[in-house]
Design an enzyme around this catalytic site. Structure first.
Site, PDB file in Angstrom:
ATOM      1  N   LYS A   1       0.819  -1.214   0.000  1.00  0.00           N
ATOM      2  CA  LYS A   1       0.000   0.000   0.000  1.00  0.00           C
ATOM      3  C   LYS A   1       0.854   1.266   0.000  1.00  0.00           C
ATOM      4  CE  LYS A   1      -4.438  -1.663   1.602  1.00  0.00           C
ATOM      5  NZ  LYS A   1      -5.520  -1.607   2.605  1.00  0.00           N
TER       6      LYS A   1
ATOM      7  N   ARG B   1      -3.870 -10.272   4.626  1.00  0.00           N
ATOM      8  CA  ARG B   1      -4.358 -10.207   3.244  1.00  0.00           C
ATOM      9  C   ARG B   1      -3.236  -9.631   2.384  1.00  0.00           C
ATOM     10  NH1 ARG B   1      -6.820  -6.493  -0.216  1.00  0.00           N
ATOM     11  NH2 ARG B   1      -8.344  -7.408  -1.653  1.00  0.00           N
TER      12      ARG B   1
END
Length: 280
Positions: free
Chosen positions: A226, A260
């Protein structure tokens, strides 16, 4: 460190243990996912699924709607048309695979579960579809309740908090109480890294991740590649694997039960190593 009360998930009759943290592999069947390496076509999905399962993924998370800022909006019909063939193709090849559907739309969630998905991963925590909670409770599958504000298009303008950690806990608590009122049994909490949060806020939230164990529900952490990682390191998303592993390790030390990720093997290795630390 307090123990999470709930350590199992009932995935349509299959009991999944979370005594040891597990990995959820990301399969984005979108043309505009923020990480180019996760954009895969229908023809590629079975091969990618096989690699993730071989590398140790417990869940495969199929998403057909990109939630990155600026991503194009698509209809529920188009989203379903993207994810349902992928679910069916993977299960044709790997009937025992545990499929999660990454959607904030109850109609897509329902169709995905009817096609074989065993878990619903809702980045909106029910705020973008008032029918989601009732639908998922009726489906009888585990549900990921993620913290978010606004919509994918507006969330980054909604990062003002009086106290980040307590505000996230309070907002999740409201959603959690409503979800439980429908009789939902298996619930997973996701603090929503990157959703209505700045990079500095993401680091603060990660530092205090164990505060979310107040809910006594398993915690899912989605930090893989991210912006918080690659902007902090002044690199690109394709070079953010090492940074992802570092922050995943921190998350594991603070109580994460599910990681995840785009890169399954490295996450599995992080879990194996942190299991040897003495606080476990």
């Amino acid at each position: 460190m307090p123990k999470v009360t709930k350590k199992t998930l009932n995935c349509r009759g299959r009991l999944v243990s979370l005594d040891t943290p597990v990995v959820m592999g990301i399969l984005n069947v979108t043309p505009d996912s923020f990480f180019a390496g996760s954009r895969i076509s229908l023809d590629e999905t079975v091969d990618v699924a096989q690699r993730m399962l071989t590398d140790g993924a417990t869940f495969l998370d199929i998403g057909g709607y990109s939630t990155r800022p600026g991503a194009a909006d698509i209809s529920p019909v188009e989203e379903a048309d993207r994810v349902l063939p992928v679910i069916e193709a993977i299960l044709d090849s790997f009937p025992d695979a545990l499929i999660s559907v990454d959607t904030f739309r109850s109609s897509v969630a329902k169709q995905a579960v009817e096609s074989g998905a065993v878990l619903v991963n809702d980045v909106a925590g029910g705020i973008l579809d008032p029918a989601m909670f009732e639908t998922v409770a009726a489906l009888g599958v585990p549900y990921v309740l993620m913290h978010m504000r606004g919509t994918p298009a507006t969330m980054q303008s909604m990062t003002t908090y009086q106290n980040l950690v307590t505000d996230v806990i309070d907002e999740l608590a409201i959603r959690l109480a409503e979800l439980r009122s429908f009789g939902q049994k298996d619930i997973i909490i996701d603090p929503g890294f990157g959703f209505a949060k700045t990079p500095a806020q993401n680091f603060l939230l990660l530092s205090n991740l164990d505060s979310l164990r107040h809910f006594d529900e398993p915690l899912l952490v989605g930090l893989s590649r991210k912006t918080t990682i690659w902007k902090t390191l002044d690199i690109s998303a394709d070079k953010a694997l090492n940074g992802t592993t570092v922050l995943n390790t921190v998350a594991l030390t603070r109580g994460a039960s599910i990681l995840r990720v785009h890169d399954v093997r490295e996450a599995v290795e992080a879990i194996k190593l942190t299991q040897h630390l003495k606080f476990f």
